[in-house]
Design a protein around this motif. Structure first.
Motif, short mmCIF file in Angstrom:
data_model
loop_
_atom_site.label_atom_id
_atom_site.label_comp_id
_atom_site.label_asym_id
_atom_site.label_seq_id
_atom_site.Cartn_x
_atom_site.Cartn_y
_atom_site.Cartn_z
N GLU A 103 58.68 160.49 31.72
CA GLU A 103 60.13 160.62 31.89
C GLU A 103 60.61 159.77 33.07
O GLU A 103 61.66 159.12 32.99
CB GLU A 103 60.54 162.08 32.08
N ASP A 104 59.85 159.77 34.17
CA ASP A 104 60.20 158.93 35.32
C ASP A 104 60.19 157.46 34.94
O ASP A 104 61.07 156.69 35.35
CB ASP A 104 59.23 159.17 36.48
N GLU A 105 59.19 157.07 34.16
CA GLU A 105 59.08 155.67 33.73
C GLU A 105 60.28 155.28 32.87
O GLU A 105 60.83 154.19 33.02
CB GLU A 105 57.77 155.48 32.96
N LEU A 106 60.70 156.17 31.98
CA LEU A 106 61.88 155.91 31.15
C LEU A 106 63.13 155.77 32.02
O LEU A 106 63.97 154.89 31.78
CB LEU A 106 62.08 157.03 30.13
N CYS A 107 63.25 156.63 33.00
CA CYS A 107 64.41 156.58 33.91
C CYS A 107 64.43 155.27 34.69
O CYS A 107 65.48 154.63 34.82
CB CYS A 107 64.37 157.78 34.85
N GLN A 108 63.28 154.86 35.21
CA GLN A 108 63.19 153.60 35.96
C GLN A 108 63.50 152.41 35.05
O GLN A 108 64.16 151.45 35.48
CB GLN A 108 61.80 153.45 36.59
N LEU A 109 63.03 152.47 33.82
CA LEU A 109 63.31 151.41 32.85
C LEU A 109 64.82 151.29 32.62
O LEU A 109 65.37 150.18 32.61
CB LEU A 109 62.59 151.69 31.53
N ARG A 110 65.49 152.42 32.44
CA ARG A 110 66.94 152.43 32.21
C ARG A 110 67.69 151.88 33.43
O ARG A 110 68.64 151.11 33.29
CB ARG A 110 67.41 153.85 31.90
N LYS A 111 67.25 152.24 34.64
CA LYS A 111 67.89 151.74 35.86
C LYS A 111 67.74 150.22 35.97
O LYS A 111 68.70 149.52 36.31
CB LYS A 111 67.28 152.40 37.10
N LYS A 112 66.55 149.73 35.67
CA LYS A 112 66.30 148.29 35.71
C LYS A 112 67.15 147.58 34.65
O LYS A 112 67.71 146.51 34.91
CB LYS A 112 64.81 148.01 35.47
N PHE A 113 67.25 148.18 33.48
CA PHE A 113 68.06 147.62 32.40
C PHE A 113 69.52 147.50 32.83
O PHE A 113 70.14 146.44 32.66
CB PHE A 113 67.92 148.52 31.16
N ILE A 114 70.06 148.55 33.42
CA ILE A 114 71.46 148.53 33.86
C ILE A 114 71.65 147.49 34.96
O ILE A 114 72.64 146.75 34.97
CB ILE A 114 71.91 149.93 34.30
N ALA A 115 70.70 147.40 35.87
CA ALA A 115 70.78 146.40 36.94
C ALA A 115 70.80 144.99 36.35
O ALA A 115 71.57 144.13 36.80
CB ALA A 115 69.61 146.56 37.91
N ASN A 116 69.98 144.75 35.33
CA ASN A 116 69.95 143.44 34.67
C ASN A 116 71.26 143.15 33.94
O ASN A 116 71.71 142.01 33.89
CB ASN A 116 68.79 143.34 33.69
N LEU A 117 71.86 144.19 33.38
CA LEU A 117 73.12 144.00 32.64
C LEU A 117 74.29 143.70 33.56
O LEU A 117 75.26 143.05 33.13
CB LEU A 117 73.44 145.24 31.80
N LYS A 118 74.23 144.17 34.80
CA LYS A 118 75.35 143.97 35.73
C LYS A 118 75.66 142.48 35.94
O LYS A 118 76.80 142.13 36.23
CB LYS A 118 75.07 144.66 37.06
N GLY A 119 74.69 141.63 35.79
CA GLY A 119 74.92 140.20 35.92
C GLY A 119 75.43 139.55 34.64
O GLY A 119 75.79 138.38 34.64
N VAL A 120 75.48 140.32 33.56
CA VAL A 120 75.84 139.78 32.25
C VAL A 120 77.15 140.36 31.73
O VAL A 120 77.97 139.64 31.15
CB VAL A 120 74.70 140.05 31.23
N LEU A 121 77.34 141.65 31.93
CA LEU A 121 78.51 142.35 31.39
C LEU A 121 79.29 143.05 32.51
O LEU A 121 78.69 143.48 33.50
CB LEU A 121 78.08 143.43 30.39
N PRO A 122 80.60 143.20 32.31
CA PRO A 122 81.36 144.02 33.27
C PRO A 122 80.94 145.48 33.16
O PRO A 122 80.43 145.93 32.12
CB PRO A 122 82.82 143.82 32.85
N ALA A 123 81.18 146.24 34.22
CA ALA A 123 80.78 147.65 34.27
C ALA A 123 81.37 148.45 33.11
O ALA A 123 80.71 149.34 32.56
CB ALA A 123 81.17 148.26 35.61
N THR A 124 82.60 148.14 32.73
CA THR A 124 83.23 148.88 31.64
C THR A 124 82.45 148.72 30.33
O THR A 124 82.31 149.68 29.57
CB THR A 124 84.69 148.43 31.42
N LYS A 125 81.94 147.53 30.08
CA LYS A 125 81.18 147.31 28.84
C LYS A 125 79.80 147.97 28.91
O LYS A 125 79.28 148.40 27.89
CB LYS A 125 81.05 145.82 28.53
N ILE A 126 79.24 148.07 30.09
CA ILE A 126 77.96 148.77 30.24
C ILE A 126 78.14 150.25 29.92
O ILE A 126 77.31 150.86 29.24
CB ILE A 126 77.37 148.55 31.65
N ILE A 127 79.24 150.82 30.39
CA ILE A 127 79.53 152.22 30.08
C ILE A 127 79.81 152.38 28.59
O ILE A 127 79.33 153.32 27.95
CB ILE A 127 80.71 152.73 30.94
#
Length: 151
Positions: A103-127
């Protein structure tokens, strides 16, 4: 003569197994294509955004699938009623620790994914992505329930 029959039966079984696997892969690809279209539409991705977003998303999705299905498959095999009744407290604690780690690994994966998306999409699209994923999964589940075996 008996060898020929055995060979034919074996060949038939392998063909059926191969066909079933191919059908499963086709369904998986079909669902993936529907998901891509759904998310692209829900997020109103531009061509530029889509070209940067999908490689990141696909890598995340593949890794998430691996974590959820491959690792949890091992846990589920050990969690039938008979195995649980025979499990010692030490074994149960170790299994629980493995589950928490997953579960921790999944959570860390999701955090890394969102961090990577921040350079590609605006926050509204990530949500909106999270909402689109939830909506897609809900619609897929509803469709499965509607087409599932009638009892």
């Amino acid at each position: 003569m008996r060898t020929n029959k055995t060979f034919l039966i074996l060949l038939l079984l392998l063909s059926i197994s191969s066909f079933a696997q191919q059908e499963k892969n086709e369904k998986k690809e079909q669902i993936k294509a529907l998901k891509v279209g759904f998310i692209t539409n829900e997020l109103s991705l531009t061509t530029e955004e889509a070209s940067k977003f999908w490689p990141i998303y696909n890598a995340f999705d593949d890794k998430q699938f691996e974590l959820r299905h491959q690792k949890m498959k091992a846990f589920k095999a050990r969690m039938d009623d008979e195995a649980l009744d025979k499990m010692s407290e030490k074994e149960a604690a170790a299994l629980l620790a493995q589950m928490e780690s997953n579960e921790d690994e999944l959570c860390q994966l999701r955090k890394k994914f969102i961090a990577n998306l921040k350079g590609v999409l605006p926050a509204t699209k990530i949500i909106k992505l999270k909402k689109a994923e939830d909506n897609f999964n809900r619609k897929l589940l509803q469709q499965y329930r509607n087409k599932g075996p009638k009892k």
